[in-house]
Design a protein around this motif. Structure first.
Motif, PDB file in Angstrom:
ATOM      1  N   GLU A  33      37.478  51.984  41.421  1.00 47.91           N
ATOM      2  CA  GLU A  33      38.049  50.188  41.651  1.00 47.91           C
ATOM      3  C   GLU A  33      38.132  49.655  40.627  1.00 47.91           C
ATOM      4  O   GLU A  33      38.472  48.382  40.604  1.00 47.91           O
ATOM      5  N   LEU A  34      37.621  50.469  39.382  1.00 45.44           N
ATOM      6  CA  LEU A  34      38.581  49.736  38.181  1.00 45.44           C
ATOM      7  C   LEU A  34      40.429  49.917  38.972  1.00 45.44           C
ATOM      8  O   LEU A  34      41.221  49.472  38.491  1.00 45.44           O
ATOM      9  N   ARG A  70      42.007  49.674  41.434  1.00 44.64           N
ATOM     10  CA  ARG A  70      42.161  48.801  42.748  1.00 44.64           C
ATOM     11  C   ARG A  70      42.521  48.074  41.498  1.00 44.64           C
ATOM     12  O   ARG A  70      43.698  46.643  41.843  1.00 44.64           O
ATOM     13  N   THR A  71      41.750  47.276  40.515  1.00 49.60           N
ATOM     14  CA  THR A  71      41.703  46.018  39.856  1.00 49.60           C
ATOM     15  C   THR A  71      43.318  45.765  39.532  1.00 49.60           C
ATOM     16  O   THR A  71      43.939  44.886  39.432  1.00 49.60           O
ATOM     17  N   VAL A  72      43.255  47.085  37.974  1.00 47.99           N
ATOM     18  CA  VAL A  72      44.230  47.241  37.113  1.00 47.99           C
ATOM     19  C   VAL A  72      45.673  47.284  38.577  1.00 47.99           C
ATOM     20  O   VAL A  72      46.429  46.370  37.943  1.00 47.99           O
ATOM     21  N   GLY A 117      46.312  46.332  41.204  1.00 52.65           N
ATOM     22  CA  GLY A 117      46.705  44.272  41.207  1.00 52.65           C
ATOM     23  C   GLY A 117      46.986  43.464  40.261  1.00 52.65           C
ATOM     24  O   GLY A 117      47.417  42.593  40.669  1.00 52.65           O
ATOM     25  N   ALA A 118      46.358  43.423  39.479  1.00 47.66           N
ATOM     26  CA  ALA A 118      46.487  42.668  38.769  1.00 47.66           C
ATOM     27  C   ALA A 118      47.867  42.572  37.439  1.00 47.66           C
ATOM     28  O   ALA A 118      48.924  42.278  37.903  1.00 47.66           O
TER      29      ALA A 118
END
Length: 208
Positions: A185-186, A188-190, A192-193
């Motif tokens: 999940e991290l 995907r978040t990173v 995306g950012a």
């Protein structure tokens, strides 16, 4: 023609066996005998097609790289057909390099194993360098297309942005493979950012 097809099938069988062995137990488990047993053929036949362990590893790397490239190409075609932004398409494409499921974890192990072997083998290192350069060129192209359609600022350094996206993806892939809690999940978040920091504008590609 049948003879050529038979050779291609046998080489694919052997390469598949190498990929399975690496995915299961790492490069140390890859021997001609084990590869032959996994592929269901004789040791002599394996050696006929691949004289050395590095030859087998090279073809395993090429197979995995080809599989990833085919999925990425399909993502790009599908994304364009559904009028998705370049940032969205690129995000999905880069995710194919993350070991987020069983098949991609197996591919990641093959790729990392090949890269490690290439450190001490100039011939393999050359192939590894070409693969890295090809991915970087694709990222540069994606950022350049983003400039054309309005998603990326015209003054952005495409080469630097592509290098950053590639490095972030590679680092996240390693983190996910280690199996840290919440790593997927991290990642995907990173990712995306990071994409949001490059693709800061609005897409004009599908404006009517």
């Amino acid at each position: 023609m049948p003879r050529t097809a038979d050779h291609a099938h046998r080489r694919a069988q052997i390469t598949g066996a190498v990929c399975e062995l690496i995915a299961d137990s790492g490069l140390g488990s890859v021997t001609v005998a084990r590869t032959a047993a996994r592929a269901g053929m004789s040791v002599g036949l394996v050696q006929h097609y691949f004289p050395s362990k590095d030859d087998m590893l090279l073809h395993a790397f090429e197979r995995v790289s080809g599989d990833v490239a085919a999925r990425v190409a399909d993502i790009v075609r599908t994304g364009a057909r559904h009028e998705r932004t370049i940032a969205e398409i690129l995000g999905a494409a880069l995710a194919e390099h993350l070991p987020l499921d069983g098949p991609r974890r197996a591919e990641f192990r093959v790729i990392r194993t090949f890269a490690g072997r290439a450190l001490d083998n100039p011939a393999l290192a050359e192939v590894d360098a070409r693969a890295g350069a090809a991915m970087h060129a694709e990222l540069v192209r994606a950022v350049g297309n983003g400039v054309e359609c309005g998603e990326v600022a015209p003054d952005l350094d495409a080469d630097a942005a592509a290098a950053r996206l590639g490095a972030v993806t590679e680092g996240l892939a390693t983190r996910v493979h280690r199996g840290s809690p919440g790593a997927a999940e991290l990642a995907r978040t990173v990712l995306g950012a990071e994409l949001a920091s490059v693709f800061t504008g609005e897409c004009r590609q599908y404006a009517r």
